[in-house]
Each structure stands twice: as structure tokens, then as C-alpha cells.
Design an enzyme around this catalytic site. Structure first.
Site, PDB file in Angstrom:
ATOM      1  N   TYR A 119       0.838  -1.192   0.000  1.00  0.00           N
ATOM      2  CA  TYR A 119       0.000   0.000   0.000  1.00  0.00           C
ATOM      3  C   TYR A 119       0.881   1.253   0.000  1.00  0.00           C
ATOM      4  O   TYR A 119       0.674   2.176  -0.794  1.00  0.00           O
ATOM      5  CB  TYR A 119      -0.913  -0.008   1.225  1.00  0.00           C
ATOM      6  CG  TYR A 119      -1.857   1.174   1.304  1.00  0.00           C
ATOM      7  CD1 TYR A 119      -2.947   1.275   0.442  1.00  0.00           C
ATOM      8  CD2 TYR A 119      -1.667   2.183   2.246  1.00  0.00           C
ATOM      9  CE1 TYR A 119      -3.809   2.355   0.511  1.00  0.00           C
ATOM     10  CE2 TYR A 119      -2.533   3.266   2.322  1.00  0.00           C
ATOM     11  CZ  TYR A 119      -3.601   3.344   1.451  1.00  0.00           C
ATOM     12  OH  TYR A 119      -4.466   4.418   1.527  1.00  0.00           O
ATOM     13  N   ARG A 169     -11.804  -3.900   7.482  1.00  0.00           N
ATOM     14  CA  ARG A 169     -10.473  -4.338   7.910  1.00  0.00           C
ATOM     15  C   ARG A 169     -10.421  -4.558   9.414  1.00  0.00           C
ATOM     16  O   ARG A 169      -9.763  -5.489   9.896  1.00  0.00           O
ATOM     17  CB  ARG A 169      -9.417  -3.313   7.484  1.00  0.00           C
ATOM     18  CG  ARG A 169      -9.281  -3.156   5.982  1.00  0.00           C
ATOM     19  CD  ARG A 169      -7.994  -2.474   5.579  1.00  0.00           C
ATOM     20  NE  ARG A 169      -7.804  -1.174   6.195  1.00  0.00           N
ATOM     21  CZ  ARG A 169      -8.289  -0.043   5.706  1.00  0.00           C
ATOM     22  NH1 ARG A 169      -9.037  -0.060   4.613  1.00  0.00           N
ATOM     23  NH2 ARG A 169      -8.058   1.112   6.302  1.00  0.00           N
TER      24      ARG A 169
END
Length: 244
Positions: A145, A186
Site C-alpha cells: 500500500y 479491515r
């Protein structure tokens, strides 16, 4: 209204920052084309009179068709992205390719498709969603990421430099932790959503998470003529996380 008479193209408009931004653009008078890979998620925007279109930003043919239909846009908001959890050894080639494809190639595809019409018009504002977890700061377990969002910042600065004399501005928004549906997913995946949320909040100097509407407000500014002297910037909006 700050965006009256402008046409805006928004990716990942079905939830979170993208949804908040599509709504904010419309509230400020823009004609909005809201896209997302999840067509069902776009229904609330369609019900509000906003033009919607299913779009997979990783598919060049879909992007080309969407760009042809959209015509000339004044604002491009590249929001589509994915947060992979893990360090380099947790990131196999499949995870790497998916993250690079969505987080980097996605905005490349959309920008390259819409930029020619902007150049022909002699004006346009491109706003990319990067992250403070990038070349700004490192965050644990955000390897790919961070890599991809650093690439988005590099893409932003390069586009800004290449087209600054042709009426094109390009900036990146670098959010910290934002309370969005993807974050909730998440947190739930950890098996203890409450504890995970507490840990996320604890690392924020302000003691709270950011809100999608706060990011959208910055996007409105960057899309408007008020920011006409702003280009090539990676603007952190993270409650002080990267600076305190």
C-alpha cells in the site's frame, strides 16, 4: 456554488471518500459522473439525480468507453484503491499485482483517457487520492500500500510538471486513517473490531479518526478555481499523524 458549471468524474464513488466527494461536488454545483466497480453501491447517488456508471478502472476498454461517454471533464477525482495488510513477506506476487494494478495502473488508465480532452479545453484539475502511508511516512504492515501510494504521489508531481503550462493542475490528497466502510471491514477482519478500532484511534494525535466529508471538503477546494495556484502538491490531511 464553487463548482457551478464544472463537470467532475469520480472513481470509487460507491462508499467512503469517493461517495462523500461525489456528493460534495454535486452540492457545490458540479455535474458529477460517479463511477464504481459495484453498481449497486451507486444507487443512492442515482436516486439523488447524479449520473452513475459501473467502471473497473483496471480495464482499459471500460475506461476508454467511460471517457468517450463523459467527454470533457473539468475535475477528475481518482479515488479507487485497496489497502493490503502485511509486510513484504506477506505480499506475494498476486497481492502485489492486484495492488499495483488498482492503486497505480487504475489512476494511470483514467487520467490518460480523460487528459486529452482537458488539454484540448486548456483547463482541468486532477485530484489523486494517495495516503500519508507512502513516501510521507511508513506505517507498519502497509508495505505494498505504501509503495503504491508513493507511486501515486510521484505520478501526481510528474503530471503537474509536464502540463503546468497547458492549464492542467494535478494534486494528491494524502489522508491519514479515515472512518470508512473499508476501514470497518479491515477492523472486523482482525477478529476484535473494538480493540482494533481503539488501537487505530490511539495512534491519532487528535484522538479521533478522520471523516470522509473532511477529505471531500479538500477535494472540493482542489477542484475549484480557488485553488488555481496550487499544483504538484501532496497535501496531508491526517490529524497530525505525519507531523506530531
Amino acid at each position: 456554488m464553487r463548482l457551478q458549471g464544472k463537470r467532475a468524474f469520480v472513481t470509487a464513488a460507491g462508499a467512503g471518500i469517493g461517495l462523500a466527494t461525489a456528493r460534495a461536488f454535486a452540492a457545490e454545483g458540479a455535474e458529477v459522473i460517479a463511477t464504481d466497480i459495484d453498481a449497486d453501491a451507486l444507487r443512492p447517488l442515482a436516486d439523488a439525480g447524479i449520473t452513475v456508471r459501473r467502471l473497473d478502472v483496471t480495464d482499459p476498454d471500460q475506461v476508454a468507453a467511460a471517457a468517450a461517454e463523459a467527454g470533457t471533464v473539468d475535475i477528475l477525482f481518482n479515488c479507487a484503491g485497496f489497502v493490503h495488510h502485511g509486510a513484504i513477506m506477506d505480499c506475494d506476487r498476486t497481492a502485489w499485482d492486484f495492488s499495483v494494478g488498482l492503486n497505480v495502473t487504475g489512476p494511470y488508465n483514467v487520467t490518460r483517457a480523460l487528459l486529452p480532452a482537458m488539454l484540448a479545453a486548456g483547463a482541468g484539475s486532477i485530484v489523486n487520492v494517495a495516503s500519508v502511508a507512502s513516501s510521507v511516512i511508513a506505517a507498519p504492515n502497509r508495505f505494498v500500500y505504501g509503495v503504491t501510494k508513493a507511486a501515486v504521489i510521484g505520478m501526481t508531481k510528474s503530471i503537474a510538471a509536464d502540463y503546468v503550462t497547458q492549464g492542467i493542475r494535478c494534486n494528491a490528497i494524502c489522508p491519514g486513517t479515515v472512518d470508512s466502510p473499508s476501514l470497518t471491514d479491515r477492523l472486523r477482519a482482525t477478529g476484535d473490531e473494538t480493540a482494533a478500532r481503539t488501537a487505530f484511534v490511539a495512534r491519532q494525535p487528535m484522538g479521533r479518526l478522520g471523516q470522509p466529508d473532511e477529505i471531500a471538503a479538500l477535494a472540493v477546494y482542489l477542484g475549484s478555481d480557488e485553488s488555481g495556484f496550487v499544483t504538484g502538491q501532496a497535501i496531508a490531511i491526517d490529524g497530525g499523524w505525519s507531523n506530531v
